[in-house]
Design an enzyme around this catalytic site. Sequence first.
Site, PDB file in Angstrom:
ATOM      1  N   HIS A  83       0.634  -1.120   0.146  1.00  0.00           N
ATOM      2  CA  HIS A  83       0.176  -0.108  -0.350  1.00  0.00           C
ATOM      3  C   HIS A  83       1.339   1.317  -0.040  1.00  0.00           C
ATOM      4  O   HIS A  83       1.565   1.789   1.278  1.00  0.00           O
ATOM      5  CB  HIS A  83      -1.202   0.180   1.923  1.00  0.00           C
ATOM      6  CG  HIS A  83      -1.323   1.700   1.244  1.00  0.00           C
ATOM      7  ND1 HIS A  83      -3.166   1.462   0.835  1.00  0.00           N
ATOM      8  CD2 HIS A  83      -1.604   2.289   1.531  1.00  0.00           C
ATOM      9  CE1 HIS A  83      -3.865   2.733   0.585  1.00  0.00           C
ATOM     10  NE2 HIS A  83      -2.961   2.917   1.483  1.00  0.00           N
ATOM     11  N   ASP A 112      -2.451  -9.895   0.277  1.00  0.00           N
ATOM     12  CA  ASP A 112      -1.644  -9.559  -0.746  1.00  0.00           C
ATOM     13  C   ASP A 112      -2.083  -8.532  -1.759  1.00  0.00           C
ATOM     14  O   ASP A 112      -2.664  -8.305  -2.867  1.00  0.00           O
ATOM     15  CB  ASP A 112      -0.248 -10.348  -1.625  1.00  0.00           C
ATOM     16  CG  ASP A 112       0.481  -9.751  -2.296  1.00  0.00           C
ATOM     17  OD1 ASP A 112       1.052  -8.371  -1.784  1.00  0.00           O
ATOM     18  OD2 ASP A 112       1.334 -10.006  -3.138  1.00  0.00           O
ATOM     19  N   GLU A 121       0.720  -2.636   4.599  1.00  0.00           N
ATOM     20  CA  GLU A 121       1.117  -0.614   4.642  1.00  0.00           C
ATOM     21  C   GLU A 121       2.543  -0.921   4.754  1.00  0.00           C
ATOM     22  O   GLU A 121       3.295  -1.734   5.400  1.00  0.00           O
ATOM     23  CB  GLU A 121      -0.061  -0.065   5.254  1.00  0.00           C
ATOM     24  CG  GLU A 121       1.231   1.067   6.192  1.00  0.00           C
ATOM     25  CD  GLU A 121       0.331   1.799   4.886  1.00  0.00           C
ATOM     26  OE1 GLU A 121       0.767   2.466   4.090  1.00  0.00           O
ATOM     27  OE2 GLU A 121      -0.843   2.848   5.454  1.00  0.00           O
TER      28      GLU A 121
END
Length: 594
Positions: free
Chosen positions: A402, A441, A450
């Site tokens: 992310h 994932d 993150e």
Amino acid sequence: MIPAAKAETSLGLLPSPDIPGIPKEGDDYSKLLAYSLYFYEAQRSGYLPENNRVSWRHDSALDDGKDRGINLTGGYYDAGDYVKFALPLSWVLSLTSWGAIEWFEGYKLSNQTEYLREMIKWGTDWLIAAHPQPNQLFIQVGSSLIDNSYWGPDTNIPKPRPAYDINATLHGTDVASEAAAAFASTAILFRDFFNDTDYASTLISHAINVYTFAENQTLKLSSSSIPGSFGYSTSTYTDKLVYGAIWLYKATNQTQYLNKAINYYRQFQLQNSLRIMSWDDQTGACNILLAQIYHGKSKENYTIWSNETERYLDRIMTNQSNCNLTNGGLLWCKGDSGAASIPISLYGAFGFFMYSSYTSTTEKVNAYINFATSQIDYLFGANPMKRFYVVDVHPNSPKNPHHAGAHGGTNIGNLNDPPETMHPLYGAIVGGPNINDSYDDSRTNIVQSEVALDYNSAFQGIMAYYVIKTYVSPTPSNPNEPIIPNSTSSLTQQQKIIIIVASLSFLILLIFISVIMARKYKGFEFYKGKIQKHPEENNQDRKSIDYFEKYYQDTECETIKNSEQENISSSDTVVDSSDDAVIDSSNDTVIDIE
């Protein structure tokens, strides 16, 4: 002191990219250390230097601080977005410096000392700018609310980007104390390892001023002083007052700060903490640091703090704290791991590795190292999903972190547009699996995919530790750089060692045979003399004399003949080794170093 069975330098990493500073050869721990430093470069804000290695990063956020009449450009973006925070950055700087101070040799062996210096200084330069006055510290640039509505590259970051500070009116004991620890710990690194005393003096000055600010105002949390757009809220400031004071003592050697640290520790009764150390709670770090300070100096005080530290670590290791193990073996700490499981595991491993050299018994050393090693094994694929939780370095690495800049997309409504990440985010640690050891994932799963500054801070130090403990020196001309055997040379270092050992073994064998024969011959001479002295009593043994004389003559000839053949054989072996054979260093056994 890593168990030999675990100290493997080949982790099956992907081939290294053509990026300066990322080793093409050498052990994989050195590569991972380099990758981690590269990740921090990918988080840089402000004007980028000419040696910038991240092609998809640009000069960005160049007006930061203008709304408050101050230049706050530079520093690091905290995670996959574009907000900057002093609190987690300070924790990253102190923990990275701590690991570097303890395991600096790992950076040297990996040729990463200059990248380490640049990584630290990029953060401290910004922290210095964020502390323009003794009683003022800017702790955030950018609004989390505004920033979270944007998904795209660093060339179009939304505005406004307000700057928030703590001051004499709006105080924040937690962030100010944490900043003091960052200034003081990095000062040690620049003074003692980078030989930059001027910069170190500047850092110490800021450390003293910001710590005085932290404890002389009304003690309170920074989250209660600024608007709700603040991104980080700590649960307490007590541990951070102790943590900052300890680092100030280590940087200045002034006992007033050590006394402050111990007095605050007792006043706030931190000995009952059950939490893993992290940016939110540094009690465990304080225990270890105090034991380190007294180790080898004061037996009485060392006993006090080693007992406290080992009680703390033992409770974590034996599931008597807020932490236990998942079915797959991951350290899971209630209240912390739910937001980021792998970083919490790494903080724990860092503490166990750090303290292992200061333990009270050998049994504790082995227990702590084995426990910490199990967490690194999990990180590197010894988990139910066989996942290697470092981005873009292994075939089983996460592929969809992310991270807006790395993704390359611009559609905030669809983070899977495009479906594949455009820019590799080498070396980033992801949040990690859930309590069931399951990992999704997907960049839309923010908790698990993150990445953030603090996620890599413990990992970096641990990789430096692994580099040291798994390095086998081939006696290079430059002791700071490992030498890879060169198959084009007439004799490699390893081949020379083999020849020397073989020669010594042959010499010892000759001496042994000579001694045995001498003893036997002496006995034979005695036997022969006895027969000659009393021939009438030993008629039957006269035949034996001739037999033994012939035996020794034949044996001597055979020994000489064998010696000549072995010399010829050894010579042939050396020629074959230098002309035809190539030593495969990838199969070398790594020896446990204790």
